[in-house]
Design an enzyme around this catalytic site. Structure first.
Site, PDB file in Angstrom:
ATOM      1  N   ASP A  82       0.861  -1.199   0.000  1.00 39.76           N
ATOM      2  CA  ASP A  82       0.000   0.000   0.000  1.00 39.76           C
ATOM      3  C   ASP A  82       0.889   1.238   0.000  1.00 39.76           C
ATOM      4  OD1 ASP A  82      -2.193   1.976   0.773  1.00 39.76           O
ATOM      5  OD2 ASP A  82      -3.290   0.109   0.970  1.00 39.76           O
ATOM      6  N   ASN A 123      -5.934  -5.299  -5.701  1.00 39.25           N
ATOM      7  CA  ASN A 123      -7.099  -4.707  -5.037  1.00 39.25           C
ATOM      8  C   ASN A 123      -7.034  -3.179  -4.942  1.00 39.25           C
ATOM      9  OD1 ASN A 123      -9.374  -4.659  -2.830  1.00 39.25           O
ATOM     10  ND2 ASN A 123      -7.583  -3.703  -1.860  1.00 39.25           N
ATOM     11  N   TYR A 156     -13.664   6.116 -13.360  1.00 44.38           N
ATOM     12  CA  TYR A 156     -13.703   4.913 -12.516  1.00 44.38           C
ATOM     13  C   TYR A 156     -14.348   3.758 -13.281  1.00 44.38           C
ATOM     14  CZ  TYR A 156     -14.617   1.843  -8.520  1.00 44.38           C
ATOM     15  OH  TYR A 156     -14.657   0.766  -7.657  1.00 44.38           O
TER      16      TYR A 156
HETATM   17  N1  LIG Z   1     -16.195  -0.272  -1.601  1.00 44.10           N
HETATM   18  C1  LIG Z   1     -16.931  -0.521  -2.664  1.00 44.10           C
HETATM   19  O1  LIG Z   1     -18.160  -0.292  -2.658  1.00 44.10           O
HETATM   20  C2  LIG Z   1     -16.306  -1.136  -3.903  1.00 44.10           C
HETATM   21  C3  LIG Z   1     -17.179  -1.548  -4.924  1.00 44.10           C
HETATM   22  C4  LIG Z   1     -16.640  -2.111  -6.070  1.00 44.10           C
HETATM   23  C5  LIG Z   1     -15.284  -2.253  -6.211  1.00 44.10           C
HETATM   24  N2  LIG Z   1     -14.444  -1.847  -5.218  1.00 44.10           N
HETATM   25  C6  LIG Z   1     -13.009  -1.999  -5.433  1.00 44.10           C
HETATM   26  O2  LIG Z   1     -12.436  -2.783  -4.399  1.00 44.10           O
HETATM   27  C7  LIG Z   1     -11.093  -2.330  -4.184  1.00 44.10           C
HETATM   28  C8  LIG Z   1     -10.912  -1.981  -2.716  1.00 44.10           C
HETATM   29  O3  LIG Z   1     -11.869  -0.980  -2.387  1.00 44.10           O
HETATM   30  P1  LIG Z   1     -12.125  -0.452  -0.906  1.00 44.10           P
HETATM   31  O4  LIG Z   1     -13.556  -0.132  -0.834  1.00 44.10           O
HETATM   32  O5  LIG Z   1     -11.521  -1.357   0.067  1.00 44.10           O
HETATM   33  O6  LIG Z   1     -11.327   0.942  -0.992  1.00 44.10           O
HETATM   34  P2  LIG Z   1     -10.514   1.773   0.101  1.00 44.10           P
HETATM   35  O7  LIG Z   1     -10.405   3.144  -0.458  1.00 44.10           O
HETATM   36  O8  LIG Z   1     -11.106   1.591   1.435  1.00 44.10           O
HETATM   37  O9  LIG Z   1      -9.077   1.071   0.073  1.00 44.10           O
HETATM   38  C9  LIG Z   1      -8.271   1.173  -1.067  1.00 44.10           C
HETATM   39  C10 LIG Z   1      -6.830   0.956  -0.670  1.00 44.10           C
HETATM   40  O10 LIG Z   1      -6.028   1.106  -1.852  1.00 44.10           O
HETATM   41  C11 LIG Z   1      -4.884   1.870  -1.503  1.00 44.10           C
HETATM   42  N3  LIG Z   1      -4.340   2.547  -2.678  1.00 44.10           N
HETATM   43  C12 LIG Z   1      -4.892   3.561  -3.383  1.00 44.10           C
HETATM   44  N4  LIG Z   1      -4.043   3.959  -4.351  1.00 44.10           N
HETATM   45  C13 LIG Z   1      -2.959   3.163  -4.261  1.00 44.10           C
HETATM   46  C14 LIG Z   1      -1.750   3.073  -4.994  1.00 44.10           C
HETATM   47  N5  LIG Z   1      -1.500   3.905  -6.019  1.00 44.10           N
HETATM   48  N6  LIG Z   1      -0.856   2.133  -4.660  1.00 44.10           N
HETATM   49  C15 LIG Z   1      -1.095   1.294  -3.606  1.00 44.10           C
HETATM   50  N7  LIG Z   1      -2.206   1.345  -2.861  1.00 44.10           N
HETATM   51  C16 LIG Z   1      -3.132   2.273  -3.196  1.00 44.10           C
HETATM   52  C17 LIG Z   1      -5.406   2.862  -0.470  1.00 44.10           C
HETATM   53  O11 LIG Z   1      -4.342   3.439   0.272  1.00 44.10           O
HETATM   54  C18 LIG Z   1      -6.332   1.984   0.348  1.00 44.10           C
HETATM   55  O12 LIG Z   1      -5.648   1.339   1.391  1.00 44.10           O
HETATM   56  C19 LIG Z   1     -10.868  -1.150  -5.121  1.00 44.10           C
HETATM   57  O13 LIG Z   1     -10.235  -1.595  -6.297  1.00 44.10           O
HETATM   58  C20 LIG Z   1     -12.277  -0.689  -5.417  1.00 44.10           C
HETATM   59  O14 LIG Z   1     -12.364   0.000  -6.638  1.00 44.10           O
HETATM   60  C21 LIG Z   1     -14.929  -1.290  -4.052  1.00 44.10           C
END
Ligand SMILES: NC(=O)c1ccc[n+]([C@@H]2O[C@H](COP(=O)([O-])OP(=O)(O)OC[C@H]3O[C@@H](n4cnc5c(N)ncnc54)[C@H](O)[C@@H]3O)[C@@H](O)[C@H]2O)c1
Length: 248
Positions: A36, A89, A154
């Site tokens: 991360d 992720n 997105y």
């Molecule tokens: N939460 C939702 O409703 C949802 C729905 C569909 C898809 N997703 C996908 O699931 C995944 C996780 O989502 P989440 O809800 O846990 O998001 P979140 O924002 O809570 O966590 C995302 C993590 O990614 C890290 N991150 C961001 N940019 C980064 C980079 N350049 N390099 C390394 N780390 C980086 C952040 O620091 C964070 O820890 C994402 O790909 C998101 O698009 C989430």
């Protein structure tokens, strides 16, 4: 335990779905590399796993940085001896119409969400080929399967993840490497809090969800575990929705 003896790397492991997957993987016997850009929160996840008797190591990584990926994978293999599972992720969100979206924002979202998945997959394949196979799980979204009135880059980036996953699955199945995508719906994480800072529209949306609630990061982590583990030994190039029926 379903991941006994396996080494996994989870990006975006500092919070949300990535942290839940990392904890679940460790409880299933995997050694987990936590990647991360957020070092403080990610070190807390690492400490929690170690305190619970698991094995974890934080690796600072910006997934949009191709040369950093090579160093990170080398570090995982040096520490743990192999790399069997990659969970792509890490992700970022944006909320703009086509006209409201500027090119820099488009590029940043694409760099993290789409290029990050390509770079991670490319960096891990040599280690997986060397050990005779592996499993790559890419976090797409229901966003890859439909359009949006208010989010543009997105949705496009997640469409790229879904399409990329299919090609990688076709190209590397013969090497024992499976590549699949997970498509969460509305999951209660910091990302969703940032998308809907005002509670009003968010709670109103619940009525449109067949299960009348958001999912949890742990519920998505279980689907990631399935795809990562040998339980999915004949599954590749597949899309698994974890959306409480949102797109049904
Ligand atoms: N939460 C939702 O409703 C949802 C729905 C569909 C898809 N997703 C996908 O699931 C995944 C996780 O989502 P989440 O809800 O846990 O998001 P979140 O924002 O809570 O966590 C995302 C993590 O990614 C890290 N991150 C961001 N940019 C980064 C980079 N350049 N390099 C390394 N780390 C980086 C952040 O620091 C964070 O820890 C994402 O790909 C998101 O698009 C989430």
């Amino acid at each position: 335990m379903r991941l006994d003896g396996k080494t996994a790397m989870v990006t975006g492991a500092a919070r949300g779905i990535g942290a839940a997957a990392a904890r679940l993987f460790a409880s299933e016997g995997a050694r987990v590399a936590l990647a991360d850009v957020l070092s403080g929160p990610c070190r807390q996840v690492e400490a929690g796993i170690v305190d619970a008797g698991g094995t974890a190591a934080f690796i600072e990584l910006d997934v949009s940085d191709g040369s950093a990926w090579k160093l990170a994978v080398d570090e995982v293999v040096r520490r743990f001896g192999a790399l069997d599972i990659l969970v792509n992720n890490a992700g970022v969100y944006e909320r703009n119409t086509v006209e409201g979206l500027d090119l820099d924002t488009w590029k940043r979202v694409m760099a993290v969400n789409a290029e990050g998945v390509f770079l991670g997959t490319k960096a891990c394949i040599p280690a997986m080929r060397e050990s005779g196979g592996g499993s790559i799980v890419n976090l797409a979204s229901v966003a890859s399967m439909r359009g949006s009135m208010w989010s543009t880059a997105y949705h496009a980036s997640k469409g790229a993840v879904e399409a990329f996953t299919r090609s990688a699955a076709l190209q590397y199945g013969r090497y024992g490497i499976r590549v699949n995508s997970i498509h969460p719906g509305a999951i209660a994480t910091d990302m969703l809090d940032e998308v809907f800072p005002d509670d009003g529209p968010r709670s109103g949306r619940m009525d449109d969800l067949p299960m009348l609630r958001e999912g949890t990061a742990e519920e998505v982590a279980k689907a990631i575990l399935f795809m990562a583990s040998d339980d999915a030994s004949y599954v590749t190039g597949a899309q698994l929705r974890v959306d409480g029926g949102m797109l049904a």
